[in-house]
Design a protein around this motif. Structure first.
Motif, PDB file in Angstrom:
ATOM      1  N   LEU A  92       0.882  -1.208  -0.175  1.00 37.91           N
ATOM      2  CA  LEU A  92      -0.009  -0.174   0.023  1.00 37.91           C
ATOM      3  C   LEU A  92       0.744   1.259   0.213  1.00 37.91           C
ATOM      4  N   ILE A  93       1.858   1.175   0.545  1.00 34.98           N
ATOM      5  CA  ILE A  93       2.922   2.466   0.948  1.00 34.98           C
ATOM      6  C   ILE A  93       3.241   2.674  -0.543  1.00 34.98           C
ATOM      7  N   GLY A  94       3.896   1.442  -1.037  1.00 37.77           N
ATOM      8  CA  GLY A  94       4.440   1.750  -2.616  1.00 37.77           C
ATOM      9  C   GLY A  94       3.581   2.344  -3.436  1.00 37.77           C
ATOM     10  N   LYS A  95       2.102   2.450  -3.155  1.00 40.69           N
ATOM     11  CA  LYS A  95       1.305   3.052  -4.127  1.00 40.69           C
ATOM     12  C   LYS A  95       0.850   4.452  -3.740  1.00 40.69           C
ATOM     13  N   LEU A  96       1.649   5.054  -2.725  1.00 39.33           N
ATOM     14  CA  LEU A  96       1.705   6.499  -2.204  1.00 39.33           C
ATOM     15  C   LEU A  96       2.519   7.137  -3.269  1.00 39.33           C
ATOM     16  N   GLU A  97       2.070   8.371  -3.658  1.00 36.16           N
ATOM     17  CA  GLU A  97       2.963   9.300  -4.517  1.00 36.16           C
ATOM     18  C   GLU A  97       4.026   9.774  -3.664  1.00 36.16           C
ATOM     19  N   ARG A  98       3.715  10.188  -2.600  1.00 35.57           N
ATOM     20  CA  ARG A  98       4.825  10.704  -1.719  1.00 35.57           C
ATOM     21  C   ARG A  98       5.106   9.768  -0.483  1.00 35.57           C
ATOM     22  N   LYS A  99       6.422   9.757  -0.072  1.00 43.30           N
ATOM     23  CA  LYS A  99       6.867   8.868   0.992  1.00 43.30           C
ATOM     24  C   LYS A  99       6.141   9.379   2.519  1.00 43.30           C
ATOM     25  N   PRO A 100       5.553   8.606   3.014  1.00 44.40           N
ATOM     26  CA  PRO A 100       4.857   8.747   4.262  1.00 44.40           C
ATOM     27  C   PRO A 100       5.795   8.891   5.413  1.00 44.40           C
ATOM     28  N   VAL A 101       5.062   9.374   6.399  1.00 36.74           N
ATOM     29  CA  VAL A 101       5.624   9.169   7.876  1.00 36.74           C
ATOM     30  C   VAL A 101       4.511   7.942   8.449  1.00 36.74           C
ATOM     31  N   VAL A 102       4.960   6.989   9.214  1.00 36.22           N
ATOM     32  CA  VAL A 102       4.297   6.151   9.738  1.00 36.22           C
ATOM     33  C   VAL A 102       4.382   5.730  11.126  1.00 36.22           C
ATOM     34  N   VAL A 103       3.033   5.455  11.792  1.00 34.14           N
ATOM     35  CA  VAL A 103       2.998   5.578  13.314  1.00 34.14           C
ATOM     36  C   VAL A 103       2.381   4.359  13.590  1.00 34.14           C
ATOM     37  N   GLY A 104       2.881   3.269  14.292  1.00 41.26           N
ATOM     38  CA  GLY A 104       2.135   2.067  14.766  1.00 41.26           C
ATOM     39  C   GLY A 104       2.211   1.667  16.210  1.00 41.26           C
ATOM     40  N   HIS A 105       1.229   0.843  16.617  1.00 43.79           N
ATOM     41  CA  HIS A 105       1.273   0.505  17.899  1.00 43.79           C
ATOM     42  C   HIS A 105       1.343  -0.969  18.117  1.00 43.79           C
ATOM     43  N   SER A 106       1.994  -1.553  19.162  1.00 44.57           N
ATOM     44  CA  SER A 106       2.195  -2.960  19.584  1.00 44.57           C
ATOM     45  C   SER A 106       2.854  -3.428  18.380  1.00 44.57           C
ATOM     46  N   PHE A 107       2.052  -4.454  17.806  1.00 44.45           N
ATOM     47  CA  PHE A 107       2.589  -5.166  16.662  1.00 44.45           C
ATOM     48  C   PHE A 107       2.695  -4.317  15.445  1.00 44.45           C
ATOM     49  N   GLY A 108       1.852  -3.471  15.449  1.00 43.28           N
ATOM     50  CA  GLY A 108       1.608  -2.200  14.496  1.00 43.28           C
ATOM     51  C   GLY A 108       3.110  -1.410  14.618  1.00 43.28           C
ATOM     52  N   GLY A 109       3.804  -1.220  15.911  1.00 46.62           N
ATOM     53  CA  GLY A 109       4.961  -0.672  15.883  1.00 46.62           C
ATOM     54  C   GLY A 109       6.018  -1.475  15.314  1.00 46.62           C
ATOM     55  N   LEU A 110       6.019  -2.914  15.653  1.00 49.43           N
ATOM     56  CA  LEU A 110       7.072  -3.796  15.004  1.00 49.43           C
ATOM     57  C   LEU A 110       6.732  -3.741  13.365  1.00 49.43           C
ATOM     58  N   ILE A 111       5.716  -3.699  12.747  1.00 50.54           N
ATOM     59  CA  ILE A 111       5.400  -3.613  11.416  1.00 50.54           C
ATOM     60  C   ILE A 111       5.972  -2.142  10.734  1.00 50.54           C
ATOM     61  N   THR A 112       5.693  -1.088  11.634  1.00 49.14           N
ATOM     62  CA  THR A 112       6.407   0.268  11.459  1.00 49.14           C
ATOM     63  C   THR A 112       7.767   0.182  11.343  1.00 49.14           C
ATOM     64  N   GLN A 113       8.456  -0.510  12.253  1.00 47.16           N
ATOM     65  CA  GLN A 113      10.147  -0.699  12.024  1.00 47.16           C
ATOM     66  C   GLN A 113      10.612  -1.512  11.052  1.00 47.16           C
ATOM     67  N   ILE A 114       9.698  -2.473  10.494  1.00 43.41           N
ATOM     68  CA  ILE A 114       9.861  -3.166   9.266  1.00 43.41           C
ATOM     69  C   ILE A 114       9.936  -2.321   8.136  1.00 43.41           C
ATOM     70  N   VAL A 115       9.032  -1.652   8.060  1.00 47.56           N
ATOM     71  CA  VAL A 115       8.906  -0.651   6.851  1.00 47.56           C
ATOM     72  C   VAL A 115       9.818   0.381   6.679  1.00 47.56           C
ATOM     73  N   ALA A 116      10.201   0.954   8.038  1.00 48.76           N
ATOM     74  CA  ALA A 116      11.351   1.860   8.055  1.00 48.76           C
ATOM     75  C   ALA A 116      12.744   1.079   7.696  1.00 48.76           C
ATOM     76  N   GLY A 117      12.968   0.004   7.921  1.00 53.26           N
ATOM     77  CA  GLY A 117      14.064  -0.909   7.501  1.00 53.26           C
ATOM     78  C   GLY A 117      14.006  -1.197   6.001  1.00 53.26           C
ATOM     79  N   ARG A 118      12.800  -1.414   5.350  1.00 59.14           N
ATOM     80  CA  ARG A 118      12.786  -1.214   4.132  1.00 59.14           C
ATOM     81  C   ARG A 118      12.864   0.096   3.160  1.00 59.14           C
ATOM     82  N   GLU A 119      13.089   1.082   4.055  1.00 56.16           N
ATOM     83  CA  GLU A 119      13.420   2.544   3.479  1.00 56.16           C
ATOM     84  C   GLU A 119      12.295   3.052   2.915  1.00 56.16           C
ATOM     85  N   LEU A 120      11.046   2.915   3.514  1.00 50.65           N
ATOM     86  CA  LEU A 120       9.877   3.161   2.755  1.00 50.65           C
ATOM     87  C   LEU A 120       9.117   4.405   3.599  1.00 50.65           C
TER      88      LEU A 120
END
Length: 287
Positions: A92-120
Motif C-alpha cells: 500500500l505504501i508503494g502506491k503512495l505518490e509521496r513517502k509517508p510518515v508511519v505510526v504504529g502501536h504494539s505489533f503495528g509498532g513492529l510493522i512500522t520498524q519493518i517498513v522503516a528498515g525497507r526504507e519506505l
C-alpha cells in the motif's frame, strides 16, 4: 484466491491511498496492532489531518470495518503472519505518490520498524512495539499478557479473543475499571495467534519474519514511545528495541517514556498526549 471480504478490505485501503495522493500532502500511515481495528486511529487521523498530513488507516488483510462485524466473524482474523501483514502495508505504501510518515502501536509498532528498515518511510513512531529478533528481554508481565494465546499451541492457526479480565491486564491496567470496560466494549476484537508465536520464537529462528533491518541507510528518523506501566511491552522490551535501533548511523533514533501509561495509551483518555508527542517528533523531520 481472495475472498469477497478480503477484496472489500483491500478496496477500502486503496481508496484511502487514492484520497491521500489527491491531496498532495505528506501521508501519515497508521498501523494498528493485535486486538484492535483501524478505527482505533480515528482520533489520531483527525489530529494529523489538522496538522497538514493526509491520514491513511489501512487494516490488516481481511479486517472488518466495525467491532460488531469482527465479533460476529472472528474467523477472518485467523492465519495472518507478521510477514504477510508487513508485505500488505509495504504494498500500500508503494502506491503512495509521496513517502509517508508511519505510526504504529504494539505489533503495528513492529510493522512500522519493518517498513522503516525497507526504507519506505520518511519518519517513524513505534509505540509500545512488539519485539523483533535480537530483542532479548522477556519480562514476566509480557509472558502473562501473552498467555491467552501462547498457552494453547492450537491458537497458532486461530483467531483469539480476550476476556475482559485479560484485556484489563494486558491493555487497560493503568486506567479505572469503568474506563477499562468502556475501552473493551468499544475497541476489542479477536486477533490472530500466529504473530505472537512468531515473536516468541524469533530469537530461535534465523529465518523468522519477525526481523528488522536496523542499519538501513534510508531508515529515516525513528521515535520509540513506551508506556511506563505497560504490562505487554514494558520498558525493558521497548528500550532493548531502541538500543538495537541505535546501531543505525544514518538517522536520529530516540525513545520517550509516557508516565503512568499502559498498553492502551493510544486509545484511552490520555491518547492526545501520546499523539502530540508523536506529532512533535514527526514535524521535526517531515513538513
Amino acid at each position: 484466491m481472495s475472498s469477497p471480504d478480503s477484496a472489500a478490505s483491500y478496496a477500502r485501503d486503496l481508496a484511502q491511498v487514492e484520497r491521500a495522493n489527491a491531496t498532495g500532502r505528506t501521508p501519515a500511515v497508521f498501523v494498528h496492532g493485535l486486538w484492535l481495528l483501524p478505527t482505533s486511529w480515528d482520533r489520531w487521523a483527525a489530529v494529523f489531518e489538522e496538522a497538514g498530513f493526509a491520514p491513511v488507516t489501512p487494516g490488516w488483510p481481511d479486517d472488518p470495518e466495525t467491532v460488531e462485524e469482527a465479533q460476529a466473524h472472528p474467523e477472518v482474523f485467523a492465519g495472518k503472519s507478521v510477514g504477510q501483514v508487513a508485505d500488505h502495508f509495504c504494498d500500500l505504501i508503494g502506491k503512495l505518490e509521496r513517502k509517508p510518515v508511519v505510526v504504529g502501536h504494539s505489533f503495528g509498532g513492529l510493522i512500522t520498524q519493518i517498513v522503516a528498515g525497507r526504507e519506505l518511510s520518511r519518519a517513524s513512531v513505534a509505540i509500545d512495539p512488539a519485539p523483533f529478533r535480537g530483542v532479548l528481554p522477556l519480562p514476566l508481565s509480557s509472558l502473562r499478557a501473552a498467555r491467552p494465546v501462547l498457552g494453547n499451541p492450537a491458537n497458532f492457526h486461530r483467531a483469539v479473543p480476550l476476556t475482559f479480565e485479560q484485556f484489563r491486564y494486558s491493555f487497560a491496567n493503568a486506567v479505572s475499571e469503568e474506563e477499562a470496560r468502556e475501552l473493551y466494549d468499544t475497541f476489542a476484537v479477536p486477533a490472530p495467534g500466529e504473530p505472537l508465536f512468531q515473536a516468541a520464537a524469533a530469537n530461535l529462528n534465523p529465518w523468522t519474519e519477525v526481523k528488522v533491518d536496523t542499519t538501513a541507510e534510508g531508515r529515516g528518523p525513528l521515535l520509540i514511545i513506551s508506556g511506563e506501566k505497560d504490562h505487554t511491552v514494558p520498558w525493558a522490551i521497548a528500550n532493548a528495541s531502541y538500543k538495537k535501533q541505535l546501531h543505525n548511523e544514518h538517522a536520529v533514533t530516540e525513545i520517550v517514556e509516557m508516565p503512568g501509561r499502559g498498553h492502551a495509551l493510544t486509545i484511552d483518555h490520555g491518547w492526545r498526549d501520546v499523539a502530540d508527542t508523536a506529532l512533535t517528533f514527526i514535524r521535526r523531520f517531515a513538513r
